[in-house]
Structures are given as C-alpha cells and as structure tokens.
Scaffold this active site. Structure first.
Site, mmCIF file in Angstrom:
data_model
loop_
_atom_site.group_PDB
_atom_site.id
_atom_site.type_symbol
_atom_site.label_atom_id
_atom_site.label_comp_id
_atom_site.label_asym_id
_atom_site.label_seq_id
_atom_site.Cartn_x
_atom_site.Cartn_y
_atom_site.Cartn_z
ATOM 1 N N LYS A 1 0.837 -1.197 0.000
ATOM 2 C CA LYS A 1 0.000 0.000 0.000
ATOM 3 C C LYS A 1 0.877 1.255 0.000
ATOM 4 O O LYS A 1 2.066 1.205 0.292
ATOM 5 C CB LYS A 1 -0.907 0.031 1.245
ATOM 6 C CG LYS A 1 -1.727 -1.230 1.462
ATOM 7 C CD LYS A 1 -2.726 -1.456 0.357
ATOM 8 C CE LYS A 1 -3.528 -2.728 0.629
ATOM 9 N NZ LYS A 1 -3.728 -3.542 -0.568
ATOM 10 N N ASP A 2 0.223 2.385 -0.316
ATOM 11 C CA ASP A 2 0.918 3.657 -0.335
ATOM 12 C C ASP A 2 1.536 3.968 1.014
ATOM 13 O O ASP A 2 1.014 3.582 2.065
ATOM 14 C CB ASP A 2 -0.045 4.791 -0.689
ATOM 15 C CG ASP A 2 -0.585 4.659 -2.102
ATOM 16 O OD1 ASP A 2 -1.453 3.794 -2.303
ATOM 17 O OD2 ASP A 2 -0.127 5.408 -2.975
ATOM 18 N N LYS A 3 2.638 4.707 0.993
ATOM 19 C CA LYS A 3 3.253 5.164 2.238
ATOM 20 C C LYS A 3 2.490 6.354 2.802
ATOM 21 O O LYS A 3 2.043 6.322 3.947
ATOM 22 C CB LYS A 3 4.715 5.537 2.019
ATOM 23 C CG LYS A 3 5.357 6.142 3.271
ATOM 24 C CD LYS A 3 6.783 6.591 3.020
ATOM 25 C CE LYS A 3 7.359 7.250 4.269
ATOM 26 N NZ LYS A 3 8.747 7.723 4.073
#
Length: 855
Positions: A401-403
C-alpha cells in the site's frame, strides 16, 4: 518576485501535442510559480552546456518530454511524470481542477478488498478473547476452526472413556464443567486440560506436557545445524530446550550423510520434506523427534492405566504414552513417557500437510488487520517483526500500500508457538512500554495498529485480493463551477482513466529506479551500484552523511555506522564490500545481496516505464475512445483477471500484478504460490479492420517487455521495438544469464474503469481539521470529521474502488490535470493559501506579535 522554474520554460519550447496546448497554458498559473519557490531551497539551473551524464534511459529522448533540470553538481533535481512516460488524458476536453492530493494523511485512506469482495476495516482494538467463538466468522474462518473442534470433540467424552473409578472418582462433576467449557474453547491449552491431568501428574510435569504440546508435532527449529536433541553419553535424551546451548560431540544418526532415515526424514508419514532432511517444506535443521516428558514414578497400575487413557482421550491421539524402558523400575513404581504420536490421531503427526505446522492443535498462521500511517509496507512489516520477535519472512501480505496515507490491510504471521493473545500483547508493547489503558486510549506506536485476529491454515500471498477502496480528499480545490467537477468525475465513471503505473512505481528520490532496472537488464553492474549509492538531493541528512563517508572519504566502516537500517539496498552493498575487504570489483555479487524482490522492483520499474511510454504513444496516435487496427486484445475471456492483468511467466516466476510497489513485499521471501491448475500462457490477437466492432477500448491491452509477449501491430509495434533498441536492448531476447533478470513479460489493459465511484463537495477553513477519519481514530473515540459549511475553502472528497493493478493517483490525475509526484504536491501544500489558516499558524503569528511587543 517569484520566478518560473526552468522546467516550465522548457515546456514552452517543447512543441507539445495539440491536445495538450490548453493544459500546458493552464499549468503556468501563479500557483505553480509560487510552488516553484517552495520546492527549490537551492537555485536549480538548466542542464549545463558541457556534457552531463544523463540519469535517465536513452529512450527518454523519444518521449517528447522537457529536458530534466540539474543542479550544479549534476544531480537531477526531480523526476516528473513526463520523465516516466505519463503525459496523456482521457478527458482532455474537461477543464483543469486545481487541488492538492495527500495534504494530510487522512486525506488518503486505503482499505483492502479481499477475495470475497469484503472491504477490510479495523473492527476492534480490544485484546482477542480466545474463549469465545467469533460469531461473525467468514466461511473461510469457520473452516479454520476444524482443527480446534477436532481437539474439543474427544474431550467432551473424557469421563466415559476413563475406566479407573478410584483414580477419577470426582470425574462426573468435572465432566459437566468440561462439556460446558468445550463449547467456548478457543485457545491452544484450555485450563481444564491442566485440571484433568492433576490426578496423575505433578504440576511440574504438567507444565512440561503443556510445553511439549504447544510446540506442536514438529521439533522446534534450532540453529545448531542438527546437533541438538541427540543421545548424551549417559543414554538420556538431551532436552530440546537446552540443545542450542552448545553443540554435542556427534551428530544424530538422521543428520547429514544419513538423510531421510530419521523419524522426521523422507520416509516419515505426514511430514515429508525436500532435500532428504524431512520436515514440512524441507526446512533446514529438521531431525528425529526425541522430545519426551517423563512422569514421576507411579506405583499403582490402575493410576498408570488411567493416565494412558486420559492422555489418549484428552489429546485425541495427538500425544501417546508408553512405559519408560530406559531406566529400571523401582519400588516407587514405573515412569510413563509422554510424546507426540507417530501415527497421528486426529490432526497429529501424519495428519496432513496443512496441519503439520500447527501448535497446540491450531492452524499454523494468525491473520490480523494492520492499519499503518505514513509507513510503507515493508517498513511496517519490519517494525512488526521486531515487536513480535520473528523473522520478517514470517509475515506476508496480499498487496503493498501507499506510504503517505492511512491504509488498512490483512497480514498473515507464521506463528510458531504464539497465540493470538501473545501477538496482540507483543505488537502493542503490553507489559513493557504500554499499559492496557494506553493501548486502548492512544494511537498505535509509530503509526502501527493491529487488530481482529484469526487462526488460519495458510499464509497470504501477493495477489490474494480483489482491489482497494479509497476515500480521497482533495484540498483547496479551485474550479470554475460544480458542473466542471461533475463532468470530470463522470468522465472517469464512464470512460475510465489511463491505467498508467503511478509515480510511486519509480521511487521518490532523484535517482530513477527504472534507470537502475535498465542497468541490471544490460548487466551493467557497476553502473547499477553507482546509481544506488549516489547522493540524492533532499534526502535525510543521516543518509547523505553515510553516502559521503563512502563516496568522498572512502570510509566503509563509518558509512555503515551512519547508514540507517531502513536504507536496505545501500546497506547490503556496503556490507558486501566490507566482507570483500573493501574490494568493489565484484559489483554483481554485491547486488545479489540485496533482497530479491527489491532487485526485481528495479527491473519491473523499467518495464512499467516502457509500458507508460508506449501507451502514451498509442493514445496520441488513436485517442482513448475506441480500438484501432493493430491493437492487442486477449483471445479468450479467461485470459486475464478482472483487472486486465495477465502475466506470461510460468508458475516458477515472480511477477505479480499488484497495487503500487508490487514486488517489494513478496511474502516470506518465497516465490508466490500459484494456482494448482496447469499454467497456460494467455493468448492474444492483433485486431484487424473486421474485429473492431466486436471490441471496446476497455479490451485493448499493451505488453510489458519480455520474452513471451506479442507486440502490437502496425506502426505502434515498430515504435515499441525502436524504444527498446534505443536503450540498448534486443526486443527479441530477454533471456539473461542471471535467471531472475530474464523477463517473461505480461499484459495490462490500457484503460481502467472504477468499480465504484462517488464524490461530494465539502467546505473547510483550518487545513489541520480532518475531513475523513481513520478506523483507529473512530474506535478511540476521537472527534469525527468536521466540515465547515461556511468555510473559506473547497474540498472534493472522492470514494472509489479500483482493481489490484490500478493507481488511485492516476485516477485523480484525470481530475486535476496536475503533476502527481510527491515533491510537486508537497510544494503545492506549502504554497497553498489555506496554510495561513492553520490553528498552529495563527498561534505562531500571535506569539511572534507578542515577541515584537516585548522588544
């Protein structure tokens, strides 16, 4: 007075596509100019006239993109969308909507969608309650309780099966309690097992039996290379818990040189392994199981008989008993040996591959929900591995997932002897750093929160999800009318968006990951090492100091001492150099010490770059409304998954289409498992004039470069090959001596249509006030989102669900018509007018005024 960035000047000189003329003009707004000042702490200059080594692939010259901006030392300033082939739009006729993406972490919420289509949310922060069945268990979770039920069923009948009335004279009363508890037993060692064994064994021996049972049917793995748990000189078995203290004089008989002959070897039923050492999955260190527990001497034959029957009944055949023959009987009586059964029983040894690694009759994995805030997936897993005292390879996820944002997903843990309560306590720092009250009233440490535990039979693997649901809030939206917002959103809803690989795929630093990938594909090992170790503008000072310690001072020890452990690739290379005594000639060997999935991330980034560039070329040539002659489509409906991804690697290869940085978090360091169905490569065909009416633009696919893919027909196919040749690659040969860099390729649909999409317009004044709420905050009782109907600024909140292979930032790009790179959006935030109305900013201004008054 602010000055326009050189990059904007280059935009003017670059002869853009006619479709983009209006967009390029709109991009040169006052806001962009202000943003430029915020982005550049040091003045950037155009590339010097003297030759400067380009950090971008040679094919960059074919992109019709502006030249990159360099600082005086030759470092690239920033990577922009056009540098990675992102340039076109579906809704090119819809006006630009200015807005800021990810201004706050809660402006970008991500929720995983599992294979059943269920959106994952954090449901409870409380400690798991093992004595209660989960009434909301999914069918898969319910299936995982079969092993537990196999343990409880025989225990219900323990009293009738016990023949010695004098030994278990109080058993009828106990039976009622046991039967009442059996319904709620949901823990590896119910307390009633202790109570049932008390008539036969001392507390010390019961504790040993409990330890043996919780270890499970497999002997614990130790780092003594198979020397532990052997017969000592006096003939007594060395306890497995002390076997690691020091190596014994001789290896056991089933060790090296006599593989497969011990109980855990190849011939043992139910525990077959690879390589002859035996054991589930052929794990190293597997040996004959000589673990046993000896009872105290028992003089009564009836008591010994009762113990035999009680163990057989209580543990459903998993444990077996026998009279100890290694020591002579005394006046005090004979000892009884308790050990794991060789023949199994229900779920015991030989009970099947799935149950081979279970501890205490429970499945070998624990699944839980992870919410992370401003942490990338691998960083979060590394933090958990330290908290749980396990190898990071024991943790796996279905997708990264995105940071920058708040993301929720499921994680699996190979639990060894841990229970769900253990994991909850360790992950939350209970008993050391935090109290129960702190855990349940404050946010998780370092942006990590775990919840909602279940025992499961198998681990998660990359790709085991249907997609992701997003709640995204665009701040400081500036648009001419609500109608423009509706037009832009309806364009995405009905026409989709270009399925570009987003900027996350190419890294956030000034060194392009796809350039490193190209160097690996061309076997330019020294160049790849140089790019990885190179100083990057704007990096954390500790990392810069570590790089300079090596690159400038040549001090390897100091560089390693300064380099943070989170900087994985660089540390691996430097540690390899240290092992080689400072010799840097074996660059390929140094690169091989980088985790495989991180190395493949570089290569896949190059594939993604090529795909982006050719898709942009295709959109410029034929538009984004309908198929064209020469386009590729799948030849059968089943050739791709729902999201239009189809890898052409065989089952042993590693490419998995995944959200964001696909390959960074391959589970447990093992190659992803594939479907048990025989693998077949997807069949594709090139569209002719007669095929066009039978297909839509959503059927059109584009290959990622590899040995087994077909190129588009007509001019586009030749353009694709020319692009690869410009980078020094042979379009017909992607085999490499290093097998991991041999690319099979894959296909990906050029447009993506959201599964669900809705939007709303909100008003706010203070940018620090959340307009969406993370699950953890809601469960902690924090204030709910508070839009201000009379606020000064406009926000656009978008709720959409995308497939696994799609990037939400690329969907938002269709709305904003603005650069989505993290550094650009950070600049917009700094220059945004709403920052003047932050509560903290007002306090700072008041403090400053008071200070001036004192002066």
């Amino acid at each position: 007075m602010s000055t326009a960035r050189p990059r904007e000047e280059d935009d003017q000189a670059a002869a853009p596509s006619p479709k983009r003329t209006k967009l390029d003009e709109e991009a040169k707004t006052g806001e962009d100019v202000e943003m430029a000042d915020a982005l550049q702490s040091a003045e950037a200059v155009p590339a010097p006239e003297k030759a400067v080594e380009s950090l971008l692939p040679p094919s960059h010259s074919l992109l019709n993109a502006p030249n990159p901006v360099y600082t005086p030392d030759g470092s690239m300033q920033r990577i922009m969308e056009t540098d990675v082939g992102i340039s076109e739009y579906v809704g090119h006729d819809v006006p630009q909507i200015n807005g800021i993406i990810k201004q706050r972490f809660t402006d970008f919420l991500v929720f995983e969608v599992d294979l059943d289509g269920k959106v994952i949310h954090v449901k409870s922060l409380d400690s798991p309650e093992p004595t209660k069945k989960d009434a909301d268990s999914t069918p898969a979770e319910s299936a995982d309780t079969e092993n537990k039920e196999a343990l409880s069923k025989p225990e219900d009948s323990e009293a009738p099966s016990t023949s010695n009335a004098s030994v278990v004279s109080n058993e009828p009363a106990k039976t009622e309690v046991a039967q009442d508890q059996t319904i709620q037993d949901d823990e590896p060692w119910p307390e009633r097992l202790t109570e049932s064994l008390k008539p036969f064994l001392s507390e010390e021996v019961i504790a040993q039996v409990k330890g043996l049972y919780l270890e499970g049917p497999e002997p614990p793995f130790v780092s003594d290379s198979g020397w532990g748990s052997r017969q000592s000189k006096d003939g007594e078995t060395v306890d497995s818990s002390t076997a690691t203290a020091a190596p014994q004089e001789e290896p056991e008989e089933s060790g090296r040189g006599k593989r497969g002959r011990g109980r855990g070897g190849r011939g043992d039923r139910g525990d077959r392994g690879r390589g002859g050492r035996g054991g589930r999955h052929g794990r190293p260190g597997q040996r004959e199981d000589k673990r046993k527990v000896l009872s105290d001497p028992i003089s009564s034959k009836e008591t010994r008989t009762g113990l035999h029957q009680a163990v057989r009944t209580l543990f459903g055949g998993k444990l077996e008993t026998e009279t100890d023959t290694t020591t002579p009987a005394t006046d005090e009586g004979s000892r009884i040996v308790i050990k794991w059964s060789r023949s199994g029983g229900s779920g015991g040894r030989g009970g099947g591959r799935d149950r081979g690694g279970e501890r205490g009759g429970y499945p070998p994995y624990i699944h839980f929900t992870l919410q992370k805030t401003n942490r990338d997936t691998q960083d979060a897993l590394a933090h958990l591995s330290r908290s749980l005292h396990c190898n990071v390879k024991d943790l796996s996820v279905a997708g990264t997932k995105d940071k920058r944002g708040v993301t929720v997903q499921r994680v699996s843990l190979r639990r060894a002897n841990k229970t769900v309560e253990d994991v909850w306590k360790m992950a939350n720092g209970f008993g050391g750093r935090r109290t129960i009250e702190e855990i349940l009233s404050k946010r998780g440490e370092r942006g990590i929160r775990v919840a909602d535990f279940n025992y499961r039979r198998a681990s998660l693997e990359l790709g085991m999800l249907k997609g992701n649901a997003f709640v995204i809030t665009l701040r400081n939206v500036q648009v001419d009318s609500q109608d423009t917002i509706d037009r832009a959103m309806n364009t995405i809803k009905t026409k989709g968006f270009i399925n570009y690989y987003g900027m996350q795929r190419f890294g956030t630093a000034a060194i392009p990951t796809h350039s490193i990938g190209l160097a690996l594909l061309k076997s330019e090992w020294q160049k790849a090492v140089s790019l990885i170790l190179r100083v990057r503008p704007g990096e954390h000072p500790d990392v810069t100091a570590a790089r300079n310690a090596w690159l400038i001072d040549g001090d390897l020890d100091r560089a390693l001492a300064l380099m943070p452990r989170r900087v994985v690739a660089e540390r691996c290379i430097l540690e390899s150099f240290k092992k080689q005594g400072g010799d840097t000639r074996n660059a390929m060997g140094a690169l091989s010490t980088i985790p495989r999935n991180l190395r493949l991330m570089y290569v896949h980034a190059y594939q993604s770059y090529v795909w982006n560039a050719i898709v942009s070329e295709r959109i410029r040539m034929h538009g984004a409304e309908r198929p064209a002659v020469g386009d590729l489509v799948f030849d059968t409906d089943a050739a791709a998954n729902d999201d239009g991804e189809a890898a052409v690697e065989g089952p042993d290869d590693d490419l998995v289409a995944e959200e964001n940085k696909d390959d960074e978090s391959a589970p447990a360091g093992r190659a992803p498992k594939r479907s048990r169905k025989p693998w077949e490569p997807p069949r594709v065909k090139v569209l002719g004039e007669a095929d066009l009416d039978a297909h839509t633009i959503f059927d059109v696919i584009m290959p990622l470069p590899g040995r087994d893919v077909s190129f588009p027909g007509s001019t586009l196919g030749e353009r694709y090959k020319a692009f690869l040749r410009a980078d020094g690659l042979d379009p017909e040969n992607f085999e490499r001596k290093q097998k991991e860099y041999s690319l099979g390729g894959s296909y990906r649909k050029i447009l993506h249509l959201p599964r669900e999409l809705s939007w709303s317009v909100l008003r706010y004044t203070d940018p620090d006030v959340a307009l969406a709420q993370a699950d953890e905050d809601a469960l902690l009782g924090f204030d709910a989102p508070a839009p201000d109907a009379g606020g000064r600024f406009t926000a656009l909140q978008v709720r959409l669900t995308l497939g696994t292979a799609a990037y939400a930032t690329m969907a938002l790009r269709e709305v904003t018509k603005t650069e989505t790179s993290a550094h650009f959006q950070s600049g917009l935030t700094l220059a945004s007018e709403d920052q003047k109305f932050r509560a903290g900013a007002e306090a700072d201004a008041d403090a400053e005024a008071e200070g001036e008054g004192v002066k």
